[in-house]
Motif scaffolding. Structure first.
Motif, PDB file in Angstrom:
ATOM      1  N   TYR A  26       0.812  -1.227   0.000  1.00 39.81           N
ATOM      2  CA  TYR A  26       0.000   0.000   0.000  1.00 39.81           C
ATOM      3  C   TYR A  26       0.842   1.273   0.000  1.00 39.81           C
ATOM      4  CZ  TYR A  26      -4.012  -2.932   1.511  1.00 39.81           C
ATOM      5  OH  TYR A  26      -5.001  -3.867   1.612  1.00 39.81           O
ATOM      6  N   CYS A  63      -2.400   2.973  11.688  1.00 39.71           N
ATOM      7  CA  CYS A  63      -3.591   2.280  11.203  1.00 39.71           C
ATOM      8  C   CYS A  63      -4.645   2.421  12.300  1.00 39.71           C
ATOM      9  CB  CYS A  63      -3.264   0.805  10.968  1.00 39.71           C
ATOM     10  SG  CYS A  63      -4.724  -0.242  10.769  1.00 39.71           S
ATOM     11  N   ASN A  92      -2.998  -6.413  12.437  1.00 43.95           N
ATOM     12  CA  ASN A  92      -3.272  -4.961  12.438  1.00 43.95           C
ATOM     13  C   ASN A  92      -3.782  -4.555  13.814  1.00 43.95           C
ATOM     14  OD1 ASN A  92      -3.256  -5.873   9.726  1.00 43.95           O
ATOM     15  ND2 ASN A  92      -4.351  -4.046   9.062  1.00 43.95           N
ATOM     16  N   CYS A 103     -11.538  -1.359   9.130  1.00 42.63           N
ATOM     17  CA  CYS A 103     -10.639  -0.468   8.388  1.00 42.63           C
ATOM     18  C   CYS A 103     -11.504   0.567   7.681  1.00 42.63           C
ATOM     19  CB  CYS A 103      -9.851  -1.270   7.361  1.00 42.63           C
ATOM     20  SG  CYS A 103      -9.134  -0.214   6.082  1.00 42.63           S
ATOM     21  N   TYR A 104     -11.232   1.843   7.934  1.00 42.19           N
ATOM     22  CA  TYR A 104     -12.104   2.896   7.382  1.00 42.19           C
ATOM     23  C   TYR A 104     -12.119   2.900   5.848  1.00 42.19           C
ATOM     24  CZ  TYR A 104      -7.856   5.668   6.526  1.00 42.19           C
ATOM     25  OH  TYR A 104      -6.626   6.085   6.085  1.00 42.19           O
ATOM     26  N   GLU A 148     -11.165  -7.431   4.454  1.00 47.66           N
ATOM     27  CA  GLU A 148     -11.497  -6.318   5.356  1.00 47.66           C
ATOM     28  C   GLU A 148     -12.715  -5.552   4.850  1.00 47.66           C
ATOM     29  OE1 GLU A 148      -8.228  -3.693   6.084  1.00 47.66           O
ATOM     30  OE2 GLU A 148      -6.990  -5.271   6.897  1.00 47.66           O
ATOM     31  N   CYS A 201      -4.831   4.568   1.764  1.00 50.25           N
ATOM     32  CA  CYS A 201      -4.582   4.477   3.202  1.00 50.25           C
ATOM     33  C   CYS A 201      -3.669   5.644   3.588  1.00 50.25           C
ATOM     34  CB  CYS A 201      -3.900   3.152   3.528  1.00 50.25           C
ATOM     35  SG  CYS A 201      -3.332   3.057   5.230  1.00 50.25           S
TER      36      CYS A 201
END
Ligand code: 13P
Ligand code: SF4
Length: 302
Positions: A24, A84, A112, A170-171, A198, A258
């Motif tokens: 990422y 994160c 995570n 995870c947004y 996710e 991200c």
């Protein structure tokens, strides 16, 4: 760019350093790294590399994991604010509560997560190995932290176990909507839909393939299809195009980024190697406890 890459090569040699990066991170960062991979690959590499200094290009839980696996090495996280949010979406109090309520429970901690959460867990997992590890746990009850979406995906594949869910997410992955995927599929009807677990269950249910970042890259590279809708952070497109220059990749939404991962830049990596800062520091006691579930993961995922 070339000047910076040359300077980095020189610094790495002088300092006996190695650069690890997650898929990422920015394209430039992936280009500069010695190893690029998903969270599982990076934790294995982190444990096995021989260099004295490890530069982890990723978010803070990744820097912590490298330090947990290499307490005696210098671990540099080029931006100490690369974080994160999901890594903080569980609590030690809740873990203790669940342990009191259920006798036969395993606390399964998605990698995570903070080192503190890991220290109170039994085994870590990544999206690449969660299914295998949970299936092989002897416990009937599974408290899966922090990600509710990955937990739900695993629970559908391991129906004989009782899952206790935690409300983390995870947004970015959680924000993908059915309409976004449907609209992209309408535009590119031949495209296969590849989804990171996710994402919410409705998106996972639309998938032709579900897997980690490296799973998605492998699947797209081996598939006979020529077009793909990629439901994960846009950084993976770099490796997808490197491996498959003639295939087409579409994202279901704009700005699928991200923020934490994108904080890592070539300039920050150079500065980190020049100054040996910012380093990841963890207390000895925390390292001792939080290392155990990570080592358990590496053993069980083999
Ligand atoms: P992978 O383990 O698939 O690389 O995923 C890491 C991550 O942070 C997903 O959001
Ligand atoms: Fe965390 Fe989501 Fe970024 Fe992965 S993509 S590091 S889960 S915020």
């Amino acid at each position: 760019m070339e000047n910076k890459l040359n300077l980095l090569a020189q610094l790495k040699k002088e300092k006996n350093a190695v650069i690890l990066a997650h898929y990422y991170t920015d394209d430039d960062v992936q280009r500069a790294a010695d190893y690029v991979g998903d969270s599982y690959f990076l934790s294995e590499k982190a444990r096995d590399v021989k260099e004295k200094i490890i530069v982890m290009c990723g978010v803070s839980f990744m820097g912590e994991s490298v330090k947990l696996l290499n307490p005696d090495k210098i671990v540099l996280l080029p931006d100490s604010e690369a974080d994160c949010p999901m890594a903080h979406m569980a609590s030690v109090e809740k873990i203790k509560e669940v342990r009191e309520k259920y006798e036969d429970v395993a606390v399964v901690c998605y990698v995570n997560s903070t080192a503190e959460l890991k220290a109170h867990s039994d085994v870590c997992v990544t999206s690449a190995n969660a299914l295998k590890i949970v299936k092989n746990l002897p416990n009937k009850n599974i408290f899966f932290i922090p990600d509710k979406n990955l937990a739900h995906y695993v629970s559908t594949k391991v129906p004989d176990k009782n899952f206790i869910f935690n409300n983390g997410h995870c947004y970015i992955h959680n924000s993908v909507t059915i309409d976004e995927v449907k609209n992209t599929k309408e535009k590119y009807p031949e495209a296969e839909i590849l989804v990171h677990p996710e994402c919410q269950k409705e998106i996972v249910e639309m998938a032709d393939y579900i897997g980690s970042t490296s799973g998605i890259i492998k699947y797209a590279s081996e598939s006979l299809a020529q077009e793909f809708i990629i439901c994960t952070e846009e950084g993976v497109i770099y490796e997808l195009k490197e491996k498959n220059p003639n295939k087409k990749f579409y994202l279901p939404k704009e700005n699928f980024k991200c923020i934490g991962m994108k904080k890592i830049t070539l300039d920050k990596i150079i500065k980190a190697l020049e100054t040996n800062e910012p380093q990841v520091h963890l207390k000895k006691e925390l390292i001792k406890e939080a290392n155990k579930p990570l080592e358990n993961m590496l053993k069980m995922a083999k």
